[in-house]
Structure formats: structure tokens, C-alpha cells
Design a protein around this motif. Structure first.
Motif, short mmCIF file in Angstrom:
data_model
loop_
_atom_site.label_atom_id
_atom_site.label_comp_id
_atom_site.label_asym_id
_atom_site.label_seq_id
_atom_site.Cartn_x
_atom_site.Cartn_y
_atom_site.Cartn_z
N SER A 245 2.67 -19.96 9.68
CA SER A 245 3.71 -19.07 9.78
C SER A 245 3.98 -18.21 8.30
CB SER A 245 4.86 -19.34 10.46
OG SER A 245 5.55 -20.43 9.30
N GLY A 246 4.42 -17.11 8.53
CA GLY A 246 4.95 -16.20 7.41
C GLY A 246 5.66 -15.22 7.84
N TYR A 247 5.98 -13.89 6.97
CA TYR A 247 6.48 -13.16 7.35
C TYR A 247 5.96 -11.69 7.08
CZ TYR A 247 10.42 -16.53 7.50
OH TYR A 247 11.16 -17.58 7.91
N ILE A 248 6.15 -10.58 7.79
CA ILE A 248 5.65 -9.27 7.55
C ILE A 248 6.46 -8.79 6.08
CG2 ILE A 248 5.31 -6.89 8.15
CD1 ILE A 248 5.23 -7.90 11.13
N ALA A 249 5.59 -8.42 5.26
CA ALA A 249 6.41 -8.40 3.85
C ALA A 249 6.24 -7.04 3.22
CB ALA A 249 5.67 -9.14 2.70
N SER A 250 5.60 -5.89 4.19
CA SER A 250 5.82 -4.57 3.79
C SER A 250 5.78 -3.74 5.07
CB SER A 250 4.52 -4.27 2.94
OG SER A 250 3.29 -4.28 3.57
N GLU A 251 6.13 -2.55 4.94
CA GLU A 251 6.24 -1.79 5.98
C GLU A 251 4.77 -1.70 6.55
OE1 GLU A 251 8.69 -0.10 7.69
OE2 GLU A 251 10.48 -0.66 6.33
N PRO A 252 4.56 -2.31 8.09
CA PRO A 252 3.27 -2.24 8.59
C PRO A 252 2.72 -0.76 8.70
CG PRO A 252 4.89 -2.87 10.06
CD PRO A 252 5.83 -2.57 8.55
N PHE A 253 3.41 0.27 8.76
CA PHE A 253 2.67 1.57 9.15
C PHE A 253 2.28 2.24 7.93
CE2 PHE A 253 3.29 6.26 9.31
CZ PHE A 253 2.74 6.36 10.67
N TYR A 254 2.65 1.72 6.73
CA TYR A 254 2.07 2.39 5.33
C TYR A 254 0.86 1.53 4.75
CZ TYR A 254 5.95 5.58 5.97
OH TYR A 254 6.94 6.32 6.45
N ASN A 255 0.20 2.08 4.14
CA ASN A 255 -1.09 1.30 3.55
C ASN A 255 -0.56 0.91 2.24
OD1 ASN A 255 -2.68 2.62 5.37
ND2 ASN A 255 -3.83 4.04 4.12
N VAL A 256 -1.37 -0.19 1.85
CA VAL A 256 -0.81 -0.88 0.59
C VAL A 256 -2.08 -0.41 -0.49
CG1 VAL A 256 -0.09 -2.98 1.86
CG2 VAL A 256 -2.59 -2.97 1.10
N THR A 257 -1.44 -0.41 -1.90
CA THR A 257 -2.05 -0.16 -2.94
C THR A 257 -2.71 -1.49 -3.53
OG1 THR A 257 -1.18 2.05 -2.87
CG2 THR A 257 -2.26 1.30 -4.92
N ILE A 258 -3.88 -1.46 -3.71
CA ILE A 258 -4.29 -2.82 -4.54
C ILE A 258 -4.94 -2.46 -6.00
CG2 ILE A 258 -6.18 -4.68 -4.59
CD1 ILE A 258 -3.85 -4.81 -2.45
N GLY A 259 -4.51 -3.21 -6.88
CA GLY A 259 -4.75 -2.76 -8.29
C GLY A 259 -4.17 -1.60 -8.99
N GLY A 260 -2.95 -1.16 -8.43
CA GLY A 260 -2.19 0.14 -8.82
C GLY A 260 -1.42 -0.31 -9.88
N LYS A 261 -1.09 0.88 -10.71
CA LYS A 261 -0.19 0.73 -11.94
C LYS A 261 0.88 1.33 -11.50
CE LYS A 261 -3.78 -0.81 -14.28
NZ LYS A 261 -3.72 -2.18 -14.75
N VAL A 262 2.18 0.75 -12.30
CA VAL A 262 3.57 1.36 -12.11
C VAL A 262 3.37 2.85 -12.38
CG1 VAL A 262 5.89 1.10 -12.92
CG2 VAL A 262 4.49 -0.93 -12.58
N SER A 263 4.21 3.40 -11.68
CA SER A 263 4.30 5.18 -11.84
C SER A 263 5.60 5.56 -11.97
CB SER A 263 3.67 5.74 -10.56
OG SER A 263 3.62 7.41 -10.66
N LYS A 264 5.90 6.64 -12.63
CA LYS A 264 7.34 7.28 -12.57
C LYS A 264 7.63 7.98 -11.22
CE LYS A 264 7.82 7.29 -17.72
NZ LYS A 264 8.13 8.10 -18.78
N LEU A 265 6.55 8.33 -10.66
CA LEU A 265 6.48 9.16 -9.58
C LEU A 265 6.20 8.52 -8.30
CD1 LEU A 265 7.51 11.90 -8.14
CD2 LEU A 265 4.91 12.66 -8.82
N GLY A 266 6.86 8.13 -7.17
CA GLY A 266 6.14 7.55 -6.11
C GLY A 266 6.10 6.05 -6.30
#
Length: 301
Positions: free
Chosen positions: A169-190
Motif C-alpha cells: 500500500s501507499g498513497y497517490i502523491a501527486s495530482e494524477p491528471f498532471y505529468n511528472v518532470t524527472i531530472g528537472g531543476k528548480v525554476s523561478k517560473l512554474g
């Protein structure tokens, strides 16, 4: 539901796969059947049939030169006599004339860690086992962050009885309708930038090797509209008591996708795994794009 017996149809859905080369067993994984437009598909992860990480393209086992050449699906099979049935490993080829036979994502290719193999249901399979995971229940539930999610598969090659899976068992941990970004960097926009956008969502769970390719089911307990689960219900409405599409105090599961484990240093450290959404599986089955050869490039093209 029998007191002495298998108590959940969901336990009867997934099956273990043995991942082999020509010399025998390399590793194990999980898989399930899926129905798309009345055709049966075997669904599992790309890394299970390639032996490589879907993002880095690196070999999963860096201590050996062994790579998969076939898989075996351990399916509940009638054996006759007084024993009834047990799980038997059925060989499934993944190459024909050195070309992959699996279908992969038409745009992302191997960067989507899901593959589909069209496969007819063996006539000797036990009737009540390995029903397509997306057809076990047609009732929709509100799938939201915080929902309990069950990953049903074979961690560390563990099974029970004749080969039944383990529920993690676990929990849905992000909004399931939206894609995830792997390997991304912190941005000041979005959100994150310069990462790989993947049609999946995160699950917070402690899964183990061998569960890759498991079906994932979301759980919801409460009151909701079963035909439009995101529509608020009004118990004071005049027609409320006469409606037959309202669940009151129900506890239901809905198939939501295919699990592929924790990926990347950031996600692994945060104990986040990926669940590839149901629409991804539909797209792969619909477009039927033959996979690229994971080791030498596609042959005879």
C-alpha cells in the motif's frame, strides 16, 4: 466471498513473470492482462524485457552480460485430477527474427516504461484467474492525491499459496491528471524545468524489486457519484433518493495504471515511485508501434 479461499478478485489479476536469457532465469517481475477493444494484452515494464533502465539506457545488472531473450508468465492453469490448478510458467517470446514483438509508446518509445504484448488467453487457464485488470470493476471512484493506492505484485519474488501476489500500500502523491518532470531543476517560473515530462504520477510507497509491472488500484471510501465521480452530490436534491448511481458509504477500488518503481536519485530519496496512467496503456495498445530493439537498434528495417 468464501471464508476459506481467495477473498479478493484483485489478488487473482496480476501474475509473476520470469525474465530469462538462453541460459535461464535472470530476474523476476510482475505483469497483468489488459483489455483494449476486446483484445487481450500482457502489460509490464520496458525495463523487464530489455534489462536496461528506461531513462539512462544503462544495464540494470552491471555485474553480468546477461540480457533478456524471453519471459515466462506464471499463470493459474488447470492440471486436472483432484489438484485442480496451480501456476505454471508459460514461455512468451519477446523477439521474432531478432525484432521486438512488443508495442511501446508512439512518441516516447522506451522513455515510457510500459510495453504491451498482444496475447491470446490460453484455453487451459483457470477461468476465474487473470481477468484483465481494467475490467474487474466498471465503477469509477474519485482518484485524488491522498487516496490509498495498492500495488499488487511480487516483491523480492515472494508469492503465497499457488503463486498469489503481495499487496503493497501507499498513497497517490501527486495530482494524477498532471505529468511528472524527472531530472528537472528548480525554476523561478512554474514548476521544474529542463527535465523529462512523463505521462505518469507519483506514488509514495516502499516497494521492492520484482513489483515492476504491477497493476495499481486506487481505493476510495465514502459517498460519490459513480458515473461522474468528480461531480459534487447533493443529498438534499429532490431526486437524490431515487438515483441508482450514488455510492453511500462504499469501499471501492479502481484500476489506475502500471507501476514501474522508484527512478532517479531525487525520486528514490523521496520514496516516490511512478504509476503510468491508464490512458498511456490505451495509447500503446491503440497505436501498436513495434518497439525499437533495446540493444542493437531495430534489425531488418
Amino acid at each position: 466471498m468464501p471464508e476459506l479461499g481467495i477473498r479478493s478478485t484483485y489478488s487473482q489479476s496480476p501474475f509473476q513473470i520470469l525474465i530469462n536469457d538462453d541460459n535461464g532465469l535472470i530476474s523476476t517481475g510482475s505483469a497483468f492482462f489488459y483489455d483494449f477493444e476486446e483484445e487481450n494484452f500482457l502489460i509490464t515494464n520496458w525495463h523487464n524485457v530489455s534489462g536496461k533502465h528506461f531513462l539512462t539506457d544503462e544495464k540494470l545488472d552491471k555485474t553480468s552480460d546477461r540480457l533478456p531473450t524471453n519471459i515466462e508468465a506464471k499463470l493459474a492453469t488447470n492440471i486436472g485430477g483432484t489438484n485442480g490448478f496451480t501456476t505454471i510458467a508459460h514461455k512468451i517470446e519477446i523477439y521474432e527474427d531478432y525484432n521486438p514483438i512488443w508495442f511501446e509508446h508512439p512518441v516516447l518509445g522506451s522513455k515510457c516504461d510500459v510495453i504491451a504484448i498482444p496475447i491470446a488467453r490460453n484455453k487451459n487457464l483457470a477461468d476465474n484467474f487473470h481477468y484483465p485488470s481494467n475490467l474487474i470493476s466498471q465503477i469509477r471512484i474519485p482518484v485524488k492525491p491522498g487516496n490509498t493506492a495498492f500495488v499488487i505484485g511480487f516483491p523480492k519474488s515472494i508469492s503465497v499459496y499457488i503463486g498469489l501476489p503481495i499487496w503493497k500500500s501507499g498513497y497517490i502523491a501527486s495530482e494524477p491528471f498532471y505529468n511528472v518532470t524527472i531530472g528537472g531543476k528548480v525554476s523561478k517560473l512554474g514548476g521544474l524545468e529542463l527535465g523529462l515530462d512523463l505521462p505518469a504520477f507519483f506514488i509514495d510507497t516502499q516497494t521492492k524489486e520484482g513489483m515492476s509491472g504491477s497493476p495499481v488500484f486506487a481505493n476510495y471510501i465514502g459517498n460519490w457519484d459513480m458515473t461522474n465521480p468528480y461531480e459534487p452530490i447533493d443529498p438534499d436534491a429532490k431526486d437524490f433518493n431515487s438515483r441508482n448511481n450514488i455510492a453511500i458509504g462504499e469501499n471501492r477500488l479502481e484500476f489506475i495504471g502500471c507501476y514501474s518503481g522508484r527512478i532517479g536519485k531525487q525520486e528514490e530519496g523521496a520514496t516516490l515511485g511512478l504509476c503510468w496512467r491508464k490512458d498511456v496503456i490505451d495509447l500503446i495498445c491503440k497505436t501498436r508501434k513495434i518497439g525499437e530493439h533495446p540493444h542493437v537498434g531495430k534489425i531488418n528495417e
